[in-house]
Design a protein around this motif. Structure first.
Motif, PDB file in Angstrom:
ATOM      1  N   ASP A  89       0.834  -1.344   0.111  1.00  0.00           N
ATOM      2  CA  ASP A  89       0.126  -0.003  -0.052  1.00  0.00           C
ATOM      3  C   ASP A  89       1.025   1.234  -0.027  1.00  0.00           C
ATOM      4  O   ASP A  89       0.315   2.332  -0.284  1.00  0.00           O
ATOM      5  N   THR A 108       1.243 -15.105  -5.195  1.00  0.00           N
ATOM      6  CA  THR A 108      -0.030 -14.342  -5.052  1.00  0.00           C
ATOM      7  C   THR A 108       0.739 -12.885  -4.914  1.00  0.00           C
ATOM      8  O   THR A 108      -0.147 -12.089  -5.220  1.00  0.00           O
ATOM      9  N   TRP A 110       2.945 -11.694  -6.771  1.00  0.00           N
ATOM     10  CA  TRP A 110       3.179 -11.110  -8.118  1.00  0.00           C
ATOM     11  C   TRP A 110       1.678 -10.703  -8.829  1.00  0.00           C
ATOM     12  O   TRP A 110       1.680  -9.694  -9.134  1.00  0.00           O
ATOM     13  N   LYS A 111       0.500 -11.185  -8.336  1.00  0.00           N
ATOM     14  CA  LYS A 111      -0.530 -10.856  -8.770  1.00  0.00           C
ATOM     15  C   LYS A 111      -1.081  -9.557  -8.029  1.00  0.00           C
ATOM     16  O   LYS A 111      -1.730  -8.588  -8.541  1.00  0.00           O
ATOM     17  N   LEU A 112      -0.549  -9.493  -6.976  1.00  0.00           N
ATOM     18  CA  LEU A 112      -0.973  -8.137  -6.249  1.00  0.00           C
ATOM     19  C   LEU A 112      -0.198  -6.978  -6.817  1.00  0.00           C
ATOM     20  O   LEU A 112      -0.605  -5.874  -6.694  1.00  0.00           O
ATOM     21  N   CYS A 113       1.140  -7.481  -7.122  1.00  0.00           N
ATOM     22  CA  CYS A 113       1.997  -6.307  -7.837  1.00  0.00           C
ATOM     23  C   CYS A 113       1.419  -5.920  -9.074  1.00  0.00           C
ATOM     24  O   CYS A 113       1.331  -4.755  -9.515  1.00  0.00           O
ATOM     25  N   LYS A 114       0.634  -6.997  -9.638  1.00  0.00           N
ATOM     26  CA  LYS A 114      -0.027  -6.523 -11.016  1.00  0.00           C
ATOM     27  C   LYS A 114      -1.336  -5.624 -10.930  1.00  0.00           C
ATOM     28  O   LYS A 114      -1.338  -4.915 -11.713  1.00  0.00           O
ATOM     29  N   GLU A 115      -2.008  -5.987 -10.012  1.00  0.00           N
ATOM     30  CA  GLU A 115      -3.115  -4.992  -9.492  1.00  0.00           C
ATOM     31  C   GLU A 115      -2.803  -3.575  -9.038  1.00  0.00           C
ATOM     32  O   GLU A 115      -3.528  -2.897  -9.609  1.00  0.00           O
ATOM     33  N   LYS A 116      -1.557  -3.684  -8.425  1.00  0.00           N
ATOM     34  CA  LYS A 116      -0.991  -2.157  -8.111  1.00  0.00           C
ATOM     35  C   LYS A 116      -0.096  -1.602  -8.965  1.00  0.00           C
ATOM     36  O   LYS A 116       0.177  -0.433  -8.825  1.00  0.00           O
ATOM     37  N   ARG A 117       0.028  -2.367 -10.204  1.00  0.00           N
ATOM     38  CA  ARG A 117       0.916  -1.761 -11.277  1.00  0.00           C
ATOM     39  C   ARG A 117       2.403  -1.529 -10.786  1.00  0.00           C
ATOM     40  O   ARG A 117       3.147  -0.365 -11.182  1.00  0.00           O
ATOM     41  N   GLU A 128       6.728 -14.794 -14.396  1.00  0.00           N
ATOM     42  CA  GLU A 128       6.248 -13.885 -13.351  1.00  0.00           C
ATOM     43  C   GLU A 128       7.268 -12.934 -13.040  1.00  0.00           C
ATOM     44  O   GLU A 128       7.640 -12.401 -11.990  1.00  0.00           O
TER      45      GLU A 128
END
Length: 265
Positions: A89, A108, A110-117, A128
């Motif tokens: 955050d 997991t 990696w996916k969170l980083c993608k969501e936050k760019r 990944e």
């Protein structure tokens, strides 16, 4: 058709499947490293060498000796626990590096980083990764990276070592000299309109001297060399040596016909 064939010969062919290799400037920027083992230690050192602000998230019991040393020396910030989604955050995070022995947790994150760019690298999982770490040769300001696009890290290291053996001696020192000369030149000719002339003259300077000659150039030599910039000429290293302690070229007495005046040996 003929024009198309001519252009095919004139322009480089596209070679897909590569990576865009760039020198990413992270000085003063926050990088989050998840993990504290051997791989994390290498990532951390790379980031510190680039003057980044590194925060490591890992239980203290899992820190390897090198990472523990950097924590003790306050070279990095340490958060003594496992990763939590809220760790992403922080809007100041510029990059995330994950090096943990838990594939599910890594994915997991990696996916969170993608969501936050947030650009991320998941160690040993090429699909990944937004970017890869190559094998790097470092000599002062000189950095040469060899990348196999994640397909053969050990081979990249072998190739890097081979390239290093072929480089000129003291290449880093020569580059430092060129860097100082460029700063002096920009101070002397700061007008943006002088940009093309500056670049052209610096190219001539770089081509005129050997690595050893560049390494041996003193501040006095550089100041004397800059006297030739207005004319766009570049003197030989012997001319610069002759000018040491006696920059009045009219008083020197060995002729160098390319510059139209007498210079000392």
């Amino acid at each position: 058709m003929a024009e198309t064939q001519q252009n095919q010969q004139k322009f480089p062919a596209v070679q897909g499947g590569g990576s865009l290799i760039v020198a990413w400037q992270v000085k003063g920027k926050k990088i989050l490293v998840v993990g504290g083992g051997e791989v994390a230690a290498g990532r951390i050192l790379n980031c510190l060498n680039a003057d980044a602000l590194v925060t490591v998230i890992s239980p203290a019991a899992r820190l390897n000796p090198e990472v523990a040393y950097r924590v003790a020396e306050k070279q990095i910030t340490h958060i003594d626990r496992n990763f939590e989604p809220a760790d992403l955050d922080d809007p100041a995070i510029n990059m995330v590096l994950v090096a943990v022995d838990d594939p599910a947790a890594s994915t997991t994150i990696w996916k969170l980083c993608k969501e936050k760019r947030i650009p991320a690298n998941i160690a040993d999982v090429p699909p990944e990764c937004d970017f890869y770490f190559g094998s790097v040769h470092r000599d002062g300001p000189l950095q040469i990276m060899v990348s196999t696009n994640g397909k053969g890290p050990r081979l990249a290291s072998t190739i890097r070592k081979f390239i290093a053996t072929k480089l000129p001696r003291d290449a880093g020192s020569a580059i430092e000299t060129v860097g100082r000369l460029r700063v002096k030149l920009r101070q002397m000719a700061p007008d943006p309109k002088d940009g093309p002339k500056r670049m052209g003259w610096m190219t001539s300077v770089s081509d005129a001297y050997s690595w050893d000659e560049m390494c041996g150039m003193t501040d006095e030599d550089m100041n004397n060399l800059l006297r030739y910039y207005p004319s766009g000429k570049v003197p030989s290293i012997d001319v610069l040596k002759a000018m040491r302690g006696n920059p009045d070229v009219s008083q020197l007495d060995v002729f160098d016909g390319s510059f139209g005046f007498s210079v000392g040996a």
